[in-house]
Write a protein that holds these residues in place. Structure first.
Motif, PDB file in Angstrom:
ATOM      1  N   ILE A  62      -4.923   1.344  -7.142  1.00  0.00           N
ATOM      2  CA  ILE A  62      -3.658   1.658  -6.124  1.00  0.00           C
ATOM      3  C   ILE A  62      -3.155   0.271  -5.858  1.00  0.00           C
ATOM      4  O   ILE A  62      -2.047   0.009  -5.978  1.00  0.00           O
ATOM      5  CB  ILE A  62      -3.887   2.506  -5.110  1.00  0.00           C
ATOM      6  CG1 ILE A  62      -4.437   3.870  -5.546  1.00  0.00           C
ATOM      7  CG2 ILE A  62      -2.785   2.613  -4.006  1.00  0.00           C
ATOM      8  CD1 ILE A  62      -4.845   4.801  -4.525  1.00  0.00           C
ATOM      9  N   VAL A  63      -3.858  -0.394  -5.176  1.00  0.00           N
ATOM     10  CA  VAL A  63      -3.714  -1.667  -4.766  1.00  0.00           C
ATOM     11  C   VAL A  63      -2.915  -2.869  -5.779  1.00  0.00           C
ATOM     12  O   VAL A  63      -1.764  -3.494  -5.688  1.00  0.00           O
ATOM     13  CB  VAL A  63      -4.678  -2.454  -3.807  1.00  0.00           C
ATOM     14  CG1 VAL A  63      -4.098  -3.765  -3.284  1.00  0.00           C
ATOM     15  CG2 VAL A  63      -5.012  -1.711  -2.707  1.00  0.00           C
ATOM     16  N   ALA A  64      -3.832  -3.044  -6.917  1.00  0.00           N
ATOM     17  CA  ALA A  64      -3.727  -3.958  -7.965  1.00  0.00           C
ATOM     18  C   ALA A  64      -2.167  -3.485  -8.587  1.00  0.00           C
ATOM     19  O   ALA A  64      -1.574  -4.323  -8.840  1.00  0.00           O
ATOM     20  CB  ALA A  64      -4.746  -3.962  -8.930  1.00  0.00           C
ATOM     21  N   PRO A  65      -2.112  -2.258  -9.083  1.00  0.00           N
ATOM     22  CA  PRO A  65      -0.871  -2.052  -9.708  1.00  0.00           C
ATOM     23  C   PRO A  65       0.388  -2.016  -8.902  1.00  0.00           C
ATOM     24  O   PRO A  65       1.353  -2.456  -9.198  1.00  0.00           O
ATOM     25  CB  PRO A  65      -0.996  -0.247 -10.039  1.00  0.00           C
ATOM     26  CG  PRO A  65      -2.437  -0.181 -10.213  1.00  0.00           C
ATOM     27  CD  PRO A  65      -3.027  -1.163  -9.043  1.00  0.00           C
ATOM     28  N   ARG A  66       0.331  -1.761  -7.625  1.00  0.00           N
ATOM     29  CA  ARG A  66       1.360  -2.095  -6.684  1.00  0.00           C
ATOM     30  C   ARG A  66       1.595  -3.474  -6.350  1.00  0.00           C
ATOM     31  O   ARG A  66       2.821  -3.876  -6.470  1.00  0.00           O
ATOM     32  CB  ARG A  66       0.870  -1.528  -5.240  1.00  0.00           C
ATOM     33  CG  ARG A  66       2.100  -1.577  -4.219  1.00  0.00           C
ATOM     34  CD  ARG A  66       1.720  -1.242  -2.744  1.00  0.00           C
ATOM     35  NE  ARG A  66       2.792  -1.310  -1.934  1.00  0.00           N
ATOM     36  CZ  ARG A  66       2.378  -0.949  -0.467  1.00  0.00           C
ATOM     37  NH1 ARG A  66       1.208  -0.498  -0.146  1.00  0.00           N
ATOM     38  NH2 ARG A  66       3.504  -1.267   0.229  1.00  0.00           N
ATOM     39  N   LEU A  67       0.666  -4.267  -6.308  1.00  0.00           N
ATOM     40  CA  LEU A  67       0.949  -5.922  -6.448  1.00  0.00           C
ATOM     41  C   LEU A  67       1.481  -6.230  -7.557  1.00  0.00           C
ATOM     42  O   LEU A  67       2.442  -7.142  -7.279  1.00  0.00           O
ATOM     43  CB  LEU A  67      -0.508  -6.448  -6.004  1.00  0.00           C
ATOM     44  CG  LEU A  67      -0.370  -7.942  -5.671  1.00  0.00           C
ATOM     45  CD1 LEU A  67       0.385  -8.487  -4.574  1.00  0.00           C
ATOM     46  CD2 LEU A  67      -1.813  -8.562  -5.665  1.00  0.00           C
TER      47      LEU A  67
END
Length: 267
Positions: A9-14
């Motif tokens: 979730i966090v990595a793809p968003r960043l």
């Protein structure tokens, strides 16, 4: 925060945010210096808000992957983060509870680094270099396949999709899957059926965006003369995969995705 949340979730968003920032800076359309300065101010305020919204999450991502490489865009952000920490004399390797003022200074410094980087001509060369390296890797796989199939014109291609069971996959981060796959690969190459039949193999870890988990594409190219359609090759691959994963590994049937419509992820 759970490992699966950080990686899926966090990595793809960043990654999406950093790439969007680059596109806005590079292709925003302003060429007049005065207009660019005015526009940069608007861009700065907007992207400060974007990164501030989940600052603790992306800090946790950087902290959790301190010894690992991320995607191209996340790596650029990570380097900007470290540069900003050094400039501000914060603790680069720790995960301190920074004050609101320190967080503000941190994000501002990161944006200054990224804006300067993305506007540079050298960064364009960096993108070209990364794209060329990827293209050469694909060409090497293609060439290897062509050479292998010269030994068997009607070679048989088998495609398997490996995964960890939904019940246990949260315990496997991307950094743990790499060594696990290396052991699996080493073990399966020792099997008699593999040594006598397989001409070439390919495996690659991909992120299943429909379920937020990792899937391993495991492809085998088999010599037509030694391939036996009565042998359960899927069962043999699964047996080795389960042996390496302590029976938490599974083979994914793509039929599970047949009714997912536009959300289908073909890996």
């Amino acid at each position: 925060m759970k490992v699966e949340d950080i990686e899926h979730i966090v990595a793809p968003r960043l990654e999406a945010d950093v790439k969007a920032l680059y596109i806005e800076l590079r292709f925003g359309g302003n060429t007049n210096p005065a207009e660019m300065r005015s526009n940069d101010s608007v861009i700065f305020v907007h992207w400060f808000k974007v990164f501030f919204e989940y600052v603790q999450e992306w800090k946790m991502l950087i902290f959790a992957t301190n010894d690992a490489d991320l995607s191209f865009w996340c790596n650029e952000f990570k380097k900007a983060y470290i540069s900003a920490q050094l400039k501000l004399k914060h603790n680069c390797l720790g995960f301190d509870n920074e004050s609101p003022q320190e967080i503000k200074e941190l994000i501002e410094s990161i944006l200054e680094v990224l804006i300067s980087l993305f506007r540079s001509t050298g960064f364009m060369e960096q993108i070209h270099k990364a794209n060329n390296a990827y293209a050469k890797t694909i060409e090497r796989y293609k060439d290897a396949y062509i050479e292998a199939t010269k030994c068997s014109v009607d070679a048989i291609d088998l495609k398997f999709y490996l995964q960890i069971s939904d019940r246990l996959d949260r315990y496997y981060s991307i950094t743990e899957l790499g060594p696990l796959l290396a052991r699996f690969n080493k073990g399966i190459q020792k099997q008699a059926w593999y040594k006598s039949t397989v001409l070439l193999q390919y495996y690659h870890i991909v992120r299943d965006s429909t379920r937020n988990k990792y899937v391993i594409r495991f492809y085998l190219t088999c010599h037509n003369a030694f391939y036996n359609p009565t042998i359960d090759y899927a069962g043999l691959v699964l047996k080795q995969w389960q042996a390496e994963t302590h029976y938490s590994g599974e083979l994914l049937e793509l039929s599970e995705y047949s009714n997912t419509g536009d959300k289908f992820n073909p890996f």
